[in-house]
Design an enzyme around this catalytic site. Structure first.
Site, PDB file in Angstrom:
ATOM      1  N   GLU A 204       0.950   3.842   1.840  1.00  0.00           N
ATOM      2  CA  GLU A 204       1.433   4.232   3.167  1.00  0.00           C
ATOM      3  C   GLU A 204       2.612   3.370   3.618  1.00  0.00           C
ATOM      4  O   GLU A 204       3.593   3.886   4.157  1.00  0.00           O
ATOM      5  CB  GLU A 204       0.307   4.108   4.211  1.00  0.00           C
TER       6      GLU A 204
ATOM      7  N   CYS B  51      -6.263   1.971   5.774  1.00  0.00           N
ATOM      8  CA  CYS B  51      -6.878   0.714   6.195  1.00  0.00           C
ATOM      9  C   CYS B  51      -6.303   0.334   7.565  1.00  0.00           C
ATOM     10  O   CYS B  51      -5.341   0.954   8.047  1.00  0.00           O
ATOM     11  CB  CYS B  51      -6.599  -0.370   5.149  1.00  0.00           C
TER      12      CYS B  51
ATOM     13  N   CYS C 138      -2.453  -0.239   7.518  1.00  0.00           N
ATOM     14  CA  CYS C 138      -1.675   0.995   7.364  1.00  0.00           C
ATOM     15  C   CYS C 138      -1.795   1.887   8.598  1.00  0.00           C
ATOM     16  O   CYS C 138      -0.817   2.513   9.000  1.00  0.00           O
ATOM     17  CB  CYS C 138      -2.101   1.735   6.107  1.00  0.00           C
TER      18      CYS C 138
ATOM     19  N   HIS D 251       0.860  -1.188   0.000  1.00  0.00           N
ATOM     20  CA  HIS D 251       0.000   0.000   0.000  1.00  0.00           C
ATOM     21  C   HIS D 251       0.893   1.233   0.000  1.00  0.00           C
ATOM     22  O   HIS D 251       2.036   1.190   0.480  1.00  0.00           O
ATOM     23  CB  HIS D 251      -0.898   0.017   1.235  1.00  0.00           C
TER      24      HIS D 251
END
Length: 149
Positions: free
Chosen positions: A55, A83, A86, A53
Site C-alpha cells: 500500500e 495494517c 497503511c 508495504h
C-alpha cells in the site's frame, strides 16, 4: 453503472511478491476514470525497509505520478486488510475508496486492531468495501504462512 474490480491486478502483485520471498500482499491504485496509477507488492525484505508495504509503495508511486500528495478521487484495491500504518497512510493520502480481499484479524487496522478510521484524530475516512477477491486473496496468504510453519 457496473462495478469493475481491479483486484485481479492486486492479486497478480501479491503473487509477484511471493516469488520474491515477501509476504504476498498486492495493492493497486486507480483514478476516477479507472486508469491504473500504480500497482505494487510487498518489498520489505528486498528494500530492507519495514515500511515497504504494498500500500505504501503504491501510494508513493501514484503521488509521484500525479505530482500531488493527495490521491483524491482515487481508489485502492489491496489483497489483505491494511495494517494500522497503511490504513493511516490511505487516510493521509485522501484515497476515496478502499477495497480489500481478506480481513486481517491479527494485524489489521481497519476493522480489527486499532480501527484507524474510527478515531477522532482520523481526518479522512475512505469508503471501505471488503470481501473483493476474497477466495483467491485468502488462499495466497494462507498458503504462504502454511509453507512457513
Amino acid at each position: 453503472m457496473a462495478f469493475n474490480t481491479y483486484m485481479d491486478h492486486a492479486i497478480e502483485e501479491a503473487k509477484k511478491a511471493l516469488v520474491r520471498g515477501e509476504v504476498p500482499i498486492g495493492a493497486v491504485i486507480i483514478d476516477q476514470y479507472g486508469t491504473i496509477m500504480s500497482k505494487e507488492g510487498n518489498r520489505t525484505k528486498e528494500l530492507n525497509d519495514p515500511t515497504a508495504h504494498a500500500e505504501i509503495l503504491a501510494i508513493r508511486k501514484a503521488c509521484d505520478e500525479l505530482k500531488n500528495q493527495r490521491l483524491t478521487n482515487c481508489s485502492m484495491y489491496v489483497t489483505l486488510e491494511p495494517c494500522p500504518m497503511c490504513a493511516a497512510a490511505i487516510s493521509n493520502a485522501r484515497i476515496s475508496k478502499l477495497f480489500f480481499g481478506v480481513e486481517d484479524f491479527k494485524s489489521g487496522g481497519v476493522y480489527n486492531g486499532p480501527k484507524i478510521y474510527s478515531h477522532r484524530q482520523c481526518h479522512h475516512i475512505p469508503e471501505v468495501f471488503d470481501g473483493i477477491g476474497q477466495a483467491e486473496s485468502e488462499k495466497i496468504i494462507k498458503d504462504f504462512f502454511k509453507s512457513r510453519r
